[in-house]
Design an enzyme around this catalytic site. Structure first.
Site, PDB file in Angstrom:
ATOM      1  N   LYS A 184      61.711 -13.382 -44.460  1.00 20.20           N
ATOM      2  CA  LYS A 184      62.513 -12.309 -43.855  1.00 20.20           C
ATOM      3  C   LYS A 184      63.981 -12.375 -44.261  1.00 20.20           C
ATOM      4  O   LYS A 184      64.550 -11.402 -44.764  1.00 20.20           O
ATOM      5  CB  LYS A 184      62.421 -12.372 -42.316  1.00 20.20           C
ATOM      6  CG  LYS A 184      61.034 -12.210 -41.757  1.00 20.20           C
ATOM      7  CD  LYS A 184      61.041 -12.266 -40.241  1.00 20.20           C
ATOM      8  CE  LYS A 184      61.547 -13.570 -39.668  1.00 20.20           C
ATOM      9  NZ  LYS A 184      60.749 -14.756 -40.094  1.00 20.20           N
ATOM     10  N   SER A 185      64.610 -13.507 -44.013  1.00 20.13           N
ATOM     11  CA  SER A 185      66.043 -13.652 -44.301  1.00 20.13           C
ATOM     12  C   SER A 185      66.323 -13.584 -45.795  1.00 20.13           C
ATOM     13  O   SER A 185      67.326 -12.996 -46.221  1.00 20.13           O
ATOM     14  CB  SER A 185      66.568 -14.978 -43.736  1.00 20.13           C
ATOM     15  OG  SER A 185      66.501 -14.980 -42.317  1.00 20.13           O
ATOM     16  N   GLY A 243      58.171 -11.053 -39.002  1.00 19.52           N
ATOM     17  CA  GLY A 243      57.160 -11.873 -39.656  1.00 19.52           C
ATOM     18  C   GLY A 243      57.301 -13.314 -39.203  1.00 19.52           C
ATOM     19  O   GLY A 243      58.253 -13.675 -38.507  1.00 19.52           O
ATOM     20  N   LEU A 244      56.368 -14.135 -39.598  1.00 15.85           N
ATOM     21  CA  LEU A 244      56.370 -15.539 -39.222  1.00 15.85           C
ATOM     22  C   LEU A 244      57.570 -16.285 -39.804  1.00 15.85           C
ATOM     23  O   LEU A 244      58.166 -15.846 -40.789  1.00 15.85           O
ATOM     24  CB  LEU A 244      55.082 -16.210 -39.706  1.00 15.85           C
ATOM     25  CG  LEU A 244      53.774 -15.780 -39.032  1.00 15.85           C
ATOM     26  CD1 LEU A 244      52.590 -16.306 -39.844  1.00 15.85           C
ATOM     27  CD2 LEU A 244      53.718 -16.285 -37.597  1.00 15.85           C
ATOM     28  N   SER A 245      57.899 -17.408 -39.196  1.00 12.49           N
ATOM     29  CA  SER A 245      58.918 -18.283 -39.755  1.00 12.49           C
ATOM     30  C   SER A 245      58.469 -18.735 -41.139  1.00 12.49           C
ATOM     31  O   SER A 245      57.330 -19.156 -41.322  1.00 12.49           O
ATOM     32  CB  SER A 245      59.105 -19.509 -38.848  1.00 12.49           C
ATOM     33  OG  SER A 245      60.036 -20.410 -39.406  1.00 12.49           O
ATOM     34  N   GLY A 246      59.335 -18.605 -42.138  1.00  8.91           N
ATOM     35  CA  GLY A 246      58.985 -19.002 -43.485  1.00  8.91           C
ATOM     36  C   GLY A 246      58.358 -17.895 -44.314  1.00  8.91           C
ATOM     37  O   GLY A 246      58.032 -18.100 -45.487  1.00  8.91           O
ATOM     38  N   SER A 306      60.545 -11.882 -33.948  1.00  2.30           N
ATOM     39  CA  SER A 306      60.181 -10.843 -32.973  1.00  2.30           C
ATOM     40  C   SER A 306      58.661 -10.711 -32.876  1.00  2.30           C
ATOM     41  O   SER A 306      58.094  -9.716 -33.319  1.00  2.30           O
ATOM     42  CB  SER A 306      60.834  -9.496 -33.310  1.00  2.30           C
ATOM     43  OG  SER A 306      60.746  -9.165 -34.679  1.00  2.30           O
TER      44      SER A 306
END
Length: 199
Positions: free
Chosen positions: A40-41, A34-37, A108
């Site tokens: 995901k983490s 997915g996009l940054s922000g 990714s």
């Protein structure tokens, strides 16, 4: 440079099945994309804690952490993004062979790279999770201040700004972090894993 024809794979004396039996659970990769922000983490780490509490051996491979060590020699060009995913896919495969559940949190952005990862790990042991979040919301969150820098031209090839993000066509699971809180996202993933009898 060594000749690849002189490199021979050595099978481990302990099989993947034996390790899984000892751990009392299966092993596989949960590939968060997915996009940054997008979250995901955050979701991956929250899920990791729940699995750990259930005595399910797991490890989170985070994009930033990997680029601080193993992949610190790589840029964000398309070629290096591909190599970034190739390396982490090979590492993930080793974790799975060790009987461990792997949670990867990588943007990714390209479909072909994620397909490559699936082939390296193996389709049966690769679970793609699309962390869906509109770029407008990701920019509002901007936890690392990256979108702001990208808009100013300080970060080239930034995904979603001047480099594309290709959404998964048929992910195993999609979680919507604007509609679900972290706990709800974790529950969705746990439900999926239990339904497939992976945990």
């Amino acid at each position: 440079m060594s000749n690849p024809h002189n490199i021979i794979w050595h099978d481990s004396s302990i099989s993947k099945e034996a390790r899984r039996k000892q751990n009392n659970h299966s092993s596989f990769v949960l590939w968060f994309t997915g996009l940054s922000g997008s979250g995901k983490s955050t979701v991956a780490n929250a899920l990791a804690q729940v699995l750990f509490d259930q005595e399910i051996r797991n490890y989170v491979l985070d994009g930033d952490n990997i680029r601080n060590g193993l992949n610190r020699d790589l840029s964000f060009s398309d070629k290096d993004r591909n190599e970034n995913i190739r390396r982490i896919s090979e590492v993930s495969k080793l974790f799975v062979d060790n009987g461990t559940v792997v949670l990867t949190a990588f943007i990714s952005p390209f479909i072909q790279d994620r397909e490559m990862a699936k082939k390296i790990v193996s389709e049966e042991e690769f679970i793609e999770i699309f962390v869906s979040c509109p770029i407008e919301e990701c920019e509002k969150r901007d936890p690392k201040g990256l979108y702001n820098k990208a808009r100013k031209g300080e970060i080239p090839d930034f995904t979603g700004i001047d480099s594309p993000y290709e959404e998964p066509v048929s992910p195993a699971l999609t979680i919507h972090t604007t509609e679900q809180n972290v706990s709800e996202c974790v529950e969705s993933i746990l439900h999926y894993l239990k339904k497939r009898k992976l945990i």
